[in-house]
Enzyme design. Sequence first.
Site, PDB file in Angstrom:
ATOM      1  N   TRP A 152       6.266   6.684  -6.760  1.00  0.00           N
ATOM      2  CA  TRP A 152       7.143   5.604  -6.289  1.00  0.00           C
ATOM      3  C   TRP A 152       8.578   6.106  -6.146  1.00  0.00           C
ATOM      4  CZ3 TRP A 152       3.337   4.682 -10.106  1.00  0.00           C
ATOM      5  CH2 TRP A 152       2.270   3.888  -9.662  1.00  0.00           C
ATOM      6  N   HIS A 181       7.130  -1.792  -6.169  1.00  0.00           N
ATOM      7  CA  HIS A 181       5.849  -2.480  -5.994  1.00  0.00           C
ATOM      8  C   HIS A 181       5.933  -3.880  -6.607  1.00  0.00           C
ATOM      9  CE1 HIS A 181       4.345  -0.173  -9.875  1.00  0.00           C
ATOM     10  NE2 HIS A 181       5.546  -0.656 -10.003  1.00  0.00           N
ATOM     11  N   ARG A 207      10.897   1.551  -0.877  1.00  0.00           N
ATOM     12  CA  ARG A 207      10.649   2.943  -1.299  1.00  0.00           C
ATOM     13  C   ARG A 207      11.556   3.892  -0.545  1.00  0.00           C
ATOM     14  NH1 ARG A 207       4.297   3.252  -2.618  1.00  0.00           N
ATOM     15  NH2 ARG A 207       4.275   1.279  -3.761  1.00  0.00           N
ATOM     16  N   GLN A 221       3.967  -6.306  -0.162  1.00  0.00           N
ATOM     17  CA  GLN A 221       2.719  -6.124  -0.902  1.00  0.00           C
ATOM     18  C   GLN A 221       2.203  -7.477  -1.379  1.00  0.00           C
ATOM     19  OE1 GLN A 221       3.329  -3.350  -4.178  1.00  0.00           O
ATOM     20  NE2 GLN A 221       2.847  -1.599  -2.853  1.00  0.00           N
ATOM     21  N   VAL A 265      -3.725   0.862 -15.164  1.00  0.00           N
ATOM     22  CA  VAL A 265      -5.126   0.392 -15.191  1.00  0.00           C
ATOM     23  C   VAL A 265      -6.043   1.475 -15.771  1.00  0.00           C
ATOM     24  CG1 VAL A 265      -5.080  -1.307 -13.324  1.00  0.00           C
ATOM     25  CG2 VAL A 265      -5.352   1.102 -12.767  1.00  0.00           C
ATOM     26  N   ALA A 309      -6.508  -6.114 -11.974  1.00  0.00           N
ATOM     27  CA  ALA A 309      -5.301  -6.248 -11.150  1.00  0.00           C
ATOM     28  C   ALA A 309      -5.517  -5.454  -9.871  1.00  0.00           C
ATOM     29  CB  ALA A 309      -4.085  -5.733 -11.899  1.00  0.00           C
TER      30      ALA A 309
END
Length: 343
Positions: A152, A181, A207, A221, A265, A309
Site C-alpha cells: 500500500w 484501503h 495510493r 473500494q 486475515v 472480510a
Amino acid sequence: MSDKLSGIKSAFETDIRTVVDLDQWEALRVAYLGRKSALSEVMAVMKDLSAEQKRTFGKKANEVRAFLETALAQKRIELEAKGTHANLIDVTRPGVKRHAGHLHPLTRVEEEIKQIFLAMNFSVVEGPEIETEHYNFDALNIPASHPAREMWDTFWIKPITDNRQPTTKNKMQNRYLLRTHTSPMQIRYMENHRPPFQIIVPGRVFRYEATDASHEINFYQMEGLMVGTNVSLANFKYVIEEFFKKFFNDPDMQFRFRPSYFPFVEPGVEVDIKRKGDSKWLEVMGAGMVHRNVLKATGYNPDEVQGFAFGMGTDRLAMLKYKIPDIRFFYNGDLRFIKQFKK
Ligand code: YSA
C-alpha cells in the site's frame, strides 16, 4: 360649448375601443388631453365667458377631462396585463430543452452493489478518508516494520508542528495519511459494535503509485465484514457467489478461490470469476477469515467469534461490467463518456 364637450366625449368613447397597443394608447392620450387637443381649445376660450357661464361650462369641462383620464388609465392597465400574458403563454414559441443531470457511472455501480448486499441483510457504513496510521495499518496487523506495508504505497499527511504533543510516542501514533484501503473501517466498526453483524463499507481510497489503464491514485473500494459465532469460509463463499451472480446477471458464473496473503486475515483468499463468454479467469477481490490478532485488538475473544472480510475495487468491477478499457475515463470529466450512462 356644451355640445362641443359632449362631442369630444362620444368621439373619445368610439376611438378608445380601437386602441390595441401602448403606441396607439399614447397617440390617443395626446389627441384628447394634449396641448393641441379639442378639449384644450375649449378650455382656452373659457376665459372669455361670463362668470355664470364659466361656472357651468367649467364644471362640465372638468367632468369630461376626469372621464378621459380615468378611461385612459384603465385602458393602460388592460394593455399592460395583456402584453405580459401574451409573452408568458405564447403557445407558438418553441419549448426550451432542459438538461437533467444523472448519476456518475461509479456512483451507479456503487448503488448496484449496495442494493445486492442490502437484500442479504448487510448494513452500509462509511468511514473517514483521512486516517491514522493506527487504523490503516497497525490495528490491521501491519506494524511499521512489516514488509506487507509495501503493498500500500501511501500518501502521508505532513504533520503540523504542535508543541502541545507531550511525547514522541504520541506523535508517532497520530501520524495521518489518506487511507489506502477501506479495511480500517473493519476496526472502527468492531470497536463500537458487538457481533453478530454484517456490513459493507463503500469509499474512496488513495495510493501513491503510477497511473495506467487499470491503476489510479484515487479510486473506490467496497469492504465487507461479517462477524458472529460459527461464521466460516463456507458462509463467505455463499454470500460472495450470490453477489457476483446478481451483479453480473449471470447465474452460471464460475468461481475460483485461491490461497493468498493479507496480514489481517488467516487464511487469505483471492477470488477469480469466469463469466459466460469469458476466455480467462478474472481476479475480482481479496478476502479471508479475520485474523485472531485483529479480533483481539478490537476486544473480541477469537475463540468465541469469527468473521470473514473482503475488499474489492469498485472501479475495476465497473470496468468489467460496462467494458470500459481505461480507469482514467471515470475521472477526466469528459461528458461524452459520462453521458453514455444516462438511464
Ligand atoms: C483483503 C482481505 C480482506 O479481508 C479485506 C479486504 C481486502 C482488500 C485489501 N484491503 C486491499 O486493499 N487489497 S488490494 O490492494 O489488492 O486492493 C483491492 C482491490 O482494489 C484490487 O483487487 C483492485 O480491484 C483495486 N485496486 C487496487 N489498486 C488499485 C485498484 N483499483 C484502481 N487503481 C488502483 N491503483
